[in-house]
Every structure is written in structure tokens, then in C-alpha cells.
Design a protein around this motif. Structure first.
Motif, PDB file in Angstrom:
ATOM      1  N   ALA A   1      32.648  25.145  36.420  1.00 48.99           N
ATOM      2  CA  ALA A   1      31.936  25.242  35.905  1.00 48.99           C
ATOM      3  C   ALA A   1      30.513  24.165  36.774  1.00 48.99           C
ATOM      4  O   ALA A   1      28.863  24.394  36.822  1.00 48.99           O
ATOM      5  N   THR A   2      30.688  22.769  36.597  1.00 48.84           N
ATOM      6  CA  THR A   2      30.410  22.159  37.524  1.00 48.84           C
ATOM      7  C   THR A   2      29.523  22.374  38.657  1.00 48.84           C
ATOM      8  O   THR A   2      28.127  22.841  39.062  1.00 48.84           O
ATOM      9  N   LEU A   3      30.378  22.941  39.202  1.00 49.73           N
ATOM     10  CA  LEU A   3      29.805  23.429  40.688  1.00 49.73           C
ATOM     11  C   LEU A   3      28.957  24.308  40.996  1.00 49.73           C
ATOM     12  O   LEU A   3      27.928  24.005  41.593  1.00 49.73           O
ATOM     13  N   VAL A   4      29.076  25.471  39.829  1.00 47.84           N
ATOM     14  CA  VAL A   4      28.361  26.686  39.800  1.00 47.84           C
ATOM     15  C   VAL A   4      27.037  26.105  39.835  1.00 47.84           C
ATOM     16  O   VAL A   4      26.261  26.715  40.060  1.00 47.84           O
ATOM     17  N   GLN A   5      26.611  24.960  38.606  1.00 47.93           N
ATOM     18  CA  GLN A   5      25.549  24.611  38.165  1.00 47.93           C
ATOM     19  C   GLN A   5      24.607  23.953  39.041  1.00 47.93           C
ATOM     20  O   GLN A   5      23.712  24.395  39.285  1.00 47.93           O
ATOM     21  N   MET A   6      25.455  23.043  39.491  1.00 48.31           N
ATOM     22  CA  MET A   6      24.720  22.404  40.754  1.00 48.31           C
ATOM     23  C   MET A   6      24.190  23.781  42.210  1.00 48.31           C
ATOM     24  O   MET A   6      23.088  23.195  42.290  1.00 48.31           O
ATOM     25  N   VAL A   7      24.847  24.178  42.058  1.00 52.00           N
ATOM     26  CA  VAL A   7      24.947  25.726  43.537  1.00 52.00           C
ATOM     27  C   VAL A   7      23.660  25.973  42.813  1.00 52.00           C
ATOM     28  O   VAL A   7      22.520  25.934  43.504  1.00 52.00           O
ATOM     29  N   GLU A   8      23.198  25.946  41.951  1.00 55.88           N
ATOM     30  CA  GLU A   8      22.254  27.192  41.327  1.00 55.88           C
ATOM     31  C   GLU A   8      21.084  26.180  41.025  1.00 55.88           C
ATOM     32  O   GLU A   8      19.741  26.536  42.080  1.00 55.88           O
ATOM     33  N   MET A   9      21.363  25.198  41.125  1.00 51.74           N
ATOM     34  CA  MET A   9      20.050  24.595  41.440  1.00 51.74           C
ATOM     35  C   MET A   9      19.675  24.291  42.703  1.00 51.74           C
ATOM     36  O   MET A   9      18.673  23.981  42.789  1.00 51.74           O
ATOM     37  N   ILE A  10      21.052  23.346  43.565  1.00 54.04           N
ATOM     38  CA  ILE A  10      20.309  23.766  45.134  1.00 54.04           C
ATOM     39  C   ILE A  10      19.423  25.025  45.557  1.00 54.04           C
ATOM     40  O   ILE A  10      18.975  24.604  46.497  1.00 54.04           O
ATOM     41  N   VAL A  11      19.982  25.997  45.876  1.00 52.28           N
ATOM     42  CA  VAL A  11      19.786  27.160  46.027  1.00 52.28           C
ATOM     43  C   VAL A  11      18.068  27.489  45.462  1.00 52.28           C
ATOM     44  O   VAL A  11      17.420  27.485  45.754  1.00 52.28           O
ATOM     45  N   ARG A  12      17.893  27.571  43.975  1.00 46.38           N
ATOM     46  CA  ARG A  12      16.919  27.587  43.307  1.00 46.38           C
ATOM     47  C   ARG A  12      15.602  26.838  44.444  1.00 46.38           C
ATOM     48  O   ARG A  12      14.711  27.036  44.437  1.00 46.38           O
ATOM     49  N   LYS A  13      16.447  25.519  44.508  1.00 45.96           N
ATOM     50  CA  LYS A  13      15.381  24.181  45.274  1.00 45.96           C
ATOM     51  C   LYS A  13      14.857  24.879  46.392  1.00 45.96           C
ATOM     52  O   LYS A  13      13.790  24.620  47.208  1.00 45.96           O
ATOM     53  N   SER A  14      15.890  24.970  47.581  1.00 51.17           N
ATOM     54  CA  SER A  14      15.915  24.979  48.894  1.00 51.17           C
ATOM     55  C   SER A  14      15.703  26.000  49.488  1.00 51.17           C
ATOM     56  O   SER A  14      15.377  26.505  50.817  1.00 51.17           O
ATOM     57  N   SER A  15      16.621  27.511  48.402  1.00 48.66           N
ATOM     58  CA  SER A  15      16.108  29.136  49.019  1.00 48.66           C
ATOM     59  C   SER A  15      15.589  29.664  47.873  1.00 48.66           C
ATOM     60  O   SER A  15      16.507  30.550  47.106  1.00 48.66           O
ATOM     61  N   PRO A  16      14.159  29.758  47.753  1.00 49.44           N
ATOM     62  CA  PRO A  16      14.191  30.670  46.504  1.00 49.44           C
ATOM     63  C   PRO A  16      14.218  31.981  46.197  1.00 49.44           C
ATOM     64  O   PRO A  16      14.132  33.330  45.969  1.00 49.44           O
ATOM     65  N   VAL A  17      14.538  33.000  48.318  1.00 51.83           N
ATOM     66  CA  VAL A  17      14.239  34.123  48.609  1.00 51.83           C
ATOM     67  C   VAL A  17      15.346  34.098  47.610  1.00 51.83           C
ATOM     68  O   VAL A  17      16.445  35.598  47.137  1.00 51.83           O
ATOM     69  N   LEU A  18      16.343  33.571  48.273  1.00 46.59           N
ATOM     70  CA  LEU A  18      18.304  33.493  47.917  1.00 46.59           C
ATOM     71  C   LEU A  18      18.216  33.470  46.845  1.00 46.59           C
ATOM     72  O   LEU A  18      19.339  34.353  46.101  1.00 46.59           O
ATOM     73  N   TYR A  19      17.674  32.864  45.973  1.00 43.31           N
ATOM     74  CA  TYR A  19      17.859  32.226  44.394  1.00 43.31           C
ATOM     75  C   TYR A  19      17.278  33.993  43.903  1.00 43.31           C
ATOM     76  O   TYR A  19      17.972  34.489  42.702  1.00 43.31           O
ATOM     77  N   GLN A  20      16.454  34.741  44.309  1.00 42.21           N
ATOM     78  CA  GLN A  20      15.825  35.813  43.663  1.00 42.21           C
ATOM     79  C   GLN A  20      17.197  37.186  43.729  1.00 42.21           C
ATOM     80  O   GLN A  20      17.284  37.336  43.081  1.00 42.21           O
ATOM     81  N   SER A  21      17.663  36.803  44.707  1.00 43.17           N
ATOM     82  CA  SER A  21      19.516  38.241  45.137  1.00 43.17           C
ATOM     83  C   SER A  21      20.163  37.341  44.592  1.00 43.17           C
ATOM     84  O   SER A  21      20.984  38.021  44.008  1.00 43.17           O
ATOM     85  N   LEU A  22      20.155  36.346  44.952  1.00 39.15           N
ATOM     86  CA  LEU A  22      21.780  35.810  43.683  1.00 39.15           C
ATOM     87  C   LEU A  22      21.571  35.169  42.361  1.00 39.15           C
ATOM     88  O   LEU A  22      22.783  35.172  41.686  1.00 39.15           O
ATOM     89  N   GLY A  23      20.712  34.562  42.091  1.00 40.44           N
ATOM     90  CA  GLY A  23      20.513  33.121  40.870  1.00 40.44           C
ATOM     91  C   GLY A  23      20.848  33.876  39.912  1.00 40.44           C
ATOM     92  O   GLY A  23      21.416  33.154  39.111  1.00 40.44           O
ATOM     93  N   ILE A  24      20.462  34.973  39.282  1.00 37.77           N
ATOM     94  CA  ILE A  24      20.515  35.863  37.929  1.00 37.77           C
ATOM     95  C   ILE A  24      21.939  35.745  37.763  1.00 37.77           C
ATOM     96  O   ILE A  24      22.870  36.098  36.934  1.00 37.77           O
ATOM     97  N   PHE A  25      23.092  35.863  38.754  1.00 38.96           N
ATOM     98  CA  PHE A  25      24.223  36.642  39.245  1.00 38.96           C
ATOM     99  C   PHE A  25      24.757  35.162  38.593  1.00 38.96           C
ATOM    100  O   PHE A  25      26.148  35.196  37.980  1.00 38.96           O
ATOM    101  N   LEU A  26      24.413  34.140  39.185  1.00 41.15           N
ATOM    102  CA  LEU A  26      25.593  32.982  39.636  1.00 41.15           C
ATOM    103  C   LEU A  26      25.692  32.016  38.169  1.00 41.15           C
ATOM    104  O   LEU A  26      27.480  31.763  37.482  1.00 41.15           O
ATOM    105  N   PRO A  27      24.932  31.797  36.873  1.00 45.04           N
ATOM    106  CA  PRO A  27      25.184  30.945  35.959  1.00 45.04           C
ATOM    107  C   PRO A  27      26.734  32.655  34.970  1.00 45.04           C
ATOM    108  O   PRO A  27      27.756  32.566  33.968  1.00 45.04           O
ATOM    109  N   LEU A  28      26.676  34.029  35.307  1.00 40.25           N
ATOM    110  CA  LEU A  28      27.452  35.273  34.700  1.00 40.25           C
ATOM    111  C   LEU A  28      29.088  34.847  35.503  1.00 40.25           C
ATOM    112  O   LEU A  28      29.666  35.026  34.861  1.00 40.25           O
ATOM    113  N   ILE A  29      29.014  34.229  36.582  1.00 41.01           N
ATOM    114  CA  ILE A  29      30.597  34.180  37.121  1.00 41.01           C
ATOM    115  C   ILE A  29      30.854  31.952  36.750  1.00 41.01           C
ATOM    116  O   ILE A  29      31.662  32.023  37.547  1.00 41.01           O
ATOM    117  N   THR A  30      30.279  31.634  35.902  1.00 41.06           N
ATOM    118  CA  THR A  30      30.790  30.148  36.165  1.00 41.06           C
ATOM    119  C   THR A  30      32.024  30.160  35.348  1.00 41.06           C
ATOM    120  O   THR A  30      32.681  28.933  35.896  1.00 41.06           O
TER     121      THR A  30
END
Lengths: 279, 193
Positions: free
Chosen positions: B82-111
């Protein structure tokens, strides 16, 4: 017991500290207006604005890359609230509504062949340009019904699409999904519409169905400027309407394809069905 | 090398996570309406599974085993994932908005998805080494993606079919999933052992 508490506790604390640090280090600033806009938008995620969902539209609004009047389901109310949030001035456009431009139901229109396949107008259209002889008539397989996010469309017993005027928000999704452009957007305030979509000349239309526009121009003679001709098809000139003259034209239309859709109870003058005519 | 390949093929086809082990059924039924979103979900799952199996493997063999705390495995793994997924989401959101657009909404689903946790536990149960567990994770995720995309394709066609009223909706979807699982049974015996 103690080992478990200590180890899990420290693991939890470690994770919490890590997350807290990450949250600060990788914080992304979001415009507060974006959240406010998302609240104001209709929330149907219908995609009528051209963006994938309401949140994408809100983001585009804040970025200033989208026009503020694209939320059709929300209507003028939403537009006004968007304008207050973004601090801009807008003039509300007239709300629109979808109109089915066809009256050629099973009895009135002639079929080209018996279609048995996917229950989808777009699939039927691909098979020899649809099972109706008329190239513009409603196929009645309900592609528009499936795509309407507001449940405003239905296929009636006679196999024609029908619009529920109270539910329709004028988002235009059905217009884009209909393979024959039977559905069109018209100002919600106007009630009189030409319910035919056949582009062909009168002789052909008479072969297709008994309620098609044959291009006789009687409506234009009766109510000039209220109607315009596009090829052999009369259309309402929505920018220039005179109710009384148009009601006259409605009476005189020989094939009854000009209809007042505000009065569903008042049926059109009886026109004999195919069976009656051939017998 | 052959050994690793066998693990990979075994995880993708023979012991497919969704269709043979019945893990991760929730996203399988939930995010399979469109092939496009199914692919996005598959990518996100692949990413999370590989990273999570690396972390949980390290946690197991560096912390839990040396201190005789194996009985805390489940809860510790959930916490870490759970921690890992949360952190990955934050990092991806900051560092790569494009990747966040495609993956971001799915990440919390698989926490706290059972497929991810199941993978971490299976890694330990099978006694895989670090590299083996990474290969197994990638194979499991690829198998999940494969099943998800196939099923999404079936469902896309199903929406246009004249399904009898009684079977409409969830029932025909579950029947389809069952038939897909039956088809995957054909892979049994592909990998010896």
C-alpha cells in the motif's frame, strides 16, 4: 507478542514518514478553481464537450484552452457559474434539443430487405446502406438509445427513435452516433420541425414512404423565409420563425412531414398505411 | 535461463493469475469494458507487481526471516504494498504527468489488490530467488494483462450482440469469463512440473 508490536509499529512509522516526506517533496499544485469547476459541471461524463470526462474539461477550462460554453447538459446555469469561477463574461447560447427527422415507421415506409444481424444501426447501414429503401430514414435499431447518457431516447413500437424532450440535454452524442444523421440538434424553444431526412426528389421519396418530404415547396409558399430548401428537402429556418404562418404550412404539407412536436397528444391527420393504399 | 523461461511461460499461460488461480477478479470484471482501459490497467498492474515483488522479497528475507516474524507476513506485505503504490503514484504524478494521465487513475485501484498480494505470498511459498521472483512477477502481470485485454475484446463485441434478456449484464459477462478460463485450461501440461 512484543516483537510483533515493535516490528509492525516501526514498519508502519517508517512507511508513514516515507509517505509524508514524499507528499511534501512531490507535491503537485492544483489550481483550486479546477475543483470548484468540477463541482459546477454536470458530472455526467458524457463527453459532449469533446474532453474525456468532466475533470478533463475542468482542467482545460483552467488552462484556458477550452471554450466555457461546451457543457451542454449543464446548460446556461452551468455556463453562468463557470463564468463566475473563471471571472469572465459570457452570453448564454440558446439551449438545444435533439429532433428525430423521420416519421417513416414500419407502416409508412418501405423496407429494402429483412435485416437480421447486430442490433446496431451502424452495422445495418454497412449492409447495402441499410434495410430501408429511403437512404435517410431512421433504422430504429437503437444506436442512439445506447449512447444517450441521459436515457432521453427510445425506440417506439413502430421502430422509430423518439426523444423525451424533458430529459434531452442537447449534448449531441446521438447526432454524432447516428449513421444517417436522422437526429439533429434544434433550438429547444421551437416546436415545429420538418420530420424528414430524405435528400431525394419527390418521385423517389414517394416510393420510399408516405410521409416523406417530396420537395413541393408548398411550405415555402405559405410561410416564406420560415422554411428553406436544401436540395429536395425542406428545412425549418430556425433563425426566422413565425408561428401562425408555420402552423398554416404544417396544415398544408401534403405528406404531413412538418410536425409540431410540442403536442404529442394531437396525432397527425390520418394518412393511410401501405396496406390500405395497395389494397 | 531455461528455468526462468519456464517460470515466465508458466505464469503467463498455465497458471494464469486470473483464469487459473482466480486472483484479481475485481479489476478483471471492473476495468474490462474497453480494450484501451484494459491495456492501461494491465500496464499499471505490471509495474506495481514487479516493484512490489522486489520489495516484499527483500522484506521477507532481510527482516521477517532473520527475526522469526514470518507469521506477520500478510499484514506486513499489505502495509508495504500500500505504501509503495501510494508513493509511486506521487512520484509519477510529479515527474511525468503524461504517464500519470495513462496509469494514474488505475494505481489506487490496485493498492490492495489480491493479485498483487497473492503474487508476493506465492513468491515466498515457491521459494523463488530474487531474480526468479522478478521474472515470476512479470509473467504473472503479463498473464493478467493478456486475460484482461482478451476479455475486454470479448465484452466489446458482446455489447452489440442480441443477448437473451435473462442473460443480459453481469451473467453473460461471467459466462464469458468462465469460457475464457476453460480455453486457458488447454495450456495445462505445457510446462512440466
Amino acid at each position: 507478542m512484543l516483537a510483533a508490536v515493535i516490528s509492525l509499529g516501526s514498519l508502519g512509522c517508517f512507511a508513514a514518514i516515507l509517505l509524508a516526506m514524499a507528499a511534501r517533496r512531490f507535491a503537485v499544485k492544483v489550481d483550486p478553481r479546477q475543483a470548484a469547476l468540477l463541482d459546477v459541471l454536470a458530472g455526467a461524463n458524457c463527453g459532449a464537450c469533446g474532453y474525456p470526462g468532466c475533470s478533463a474539461y475542468a482542467r482545460a477550462l483552467v488552462a484556458g484552452t477550452a471554450r466555457p460554453d461546451l457543457c451542454r447538459p449543464g446548460g446556461p446555469e452551468t455556463l453562468a457559474r463557470i463564468a463566475t469561477i473563471l471571472d469572465i463574461e459570457v452570453a448564454p447560447g440558446e439551449p438545444q434539443i435533439a429532433v428525430v427527422r423521420c416519421r417513416g415507421d414500419r407502416q409508412q415506409s418501405r423496407a429494402k430487405y429483412d435485416y437480421q444481424g447486430l442490433e446496431d444501426c451502424r452495422a445495418a447501414q454497412k449492409l447495402a446502406f441499410g434495410p430501408k429503401t429511403c437512404p435517410g430514414g431512421c433504422l430504429g435499431l437503437g444506436s442512439c438509445v445506447q449512447h444517450c447518457p441521459f436515457g432521453a431516447l427510445s425506440i417506439n413500437e413502430q421502430g422509430l427513435a423518439e426523444v423525451d424532450r424533458d430529459r434531452c440535454t442537447g449534448c449531441g452524442l446521438c447526432v454524432s452516433v447516428c449513421p444517417r444523421q436522422v437526429l439533429a440538434l434544434a433550438p429547444a424553444g421551437s416546436h415545429i420541425h420538418v420530420q424528414c431526412n430524405s435528400p431525394d426528389a419527390g418521385r423517389k421519396v414517394k416510393n420510399y414512404c408516405h410521409v416523406g418530404c417530396i420537395g413541393c415547396r408548398l411550405c415555402i409558399k405559405t410561410a416564406p423565409e420560415c422554411f428553406v430548401m436544401e436540395g429536395f428537402l425542406a428545412k425549418v429556418n430556425y433563425g426566422h420563425q413565425k408561428p401562425t404562418a408555420m402552423a398554416d404550412a404544417m396544415e398544408r404539407c401534403p405528406h404531413h412531414c412538418i410536425q409540431d412536436l410540442a403536442e404529442p397528444g394531437e396525432a397527425a391527420p390520418h394518412s393511410p398505411s401501405v396496406e390500405e393504399r395497395t389494397s | 535461463m531455461i528455468h526462468l523461461l519456464l517460470i515466465l511461460v508458466g505464469a503467463v499461460l498455465v497458471n494464469n493469475f486470473v483464469l487459473a488461480r482466480f486472483l484479481g477478479l475485481c479489476p478483471f470484471l471492473g476495468v474490462s469494458k474497453k480494450v484501451e482501459t484494459a491495456l492501461g490497467m494491465g500496464m499499471a498492474v505490471t509495474f506495481v507487481m514487479v516493484v512490489a515483488s522486489a520489495c516484499t522479497w527483500l522484506l521477507q528475507y532481510l527482516v521477517l526471516t532473520p527475526f522469526d516474524l514470518e507469521y506477520l507476513q500478510t499484514i506486513a506485505f499489505i502495509l508495504v504494498i500500500a505504501t509503495l503504490v501510494q508513493m509511486v503514484e506521487m512520484i509519477v504524478r510529479k515527474s511525468s504527468p503524461v504517464l500519470y494521465q495513462s496509469l494514474g487513475i488505475f494505481l489506487p485501484l490496485i493498492t490492495t489488490n489480491c493479485a498483487v498480494l497473492g503474487l508476493a505470498v506465492l513468491n515466498i511459498q515457491q521459494g523463488y530467488s530474487f531474480v526468479e521472483s522478478l521474472v515470476f512477477a512479470f509473467g504473472a502481470a503479463a498473464g493478467f494483462t493478456l486475460a484482461l485485454v482478451l476479455y475486454a475484446g470479448l465484452r466489446e463485441r458482446l455489447t452489440l450482440c442480441p443477448v437473451p434478456d435473462a442473460f443480459r449484464g453481469t451473467s453473460i459477462e461471467l459466462i464469458t469469463a468462465g469460457l475464457l478460463a476453460l480455453a486457458f485450461m488447454g495450456f495445462a501440461g505445457l510446462v512440466p512440473g
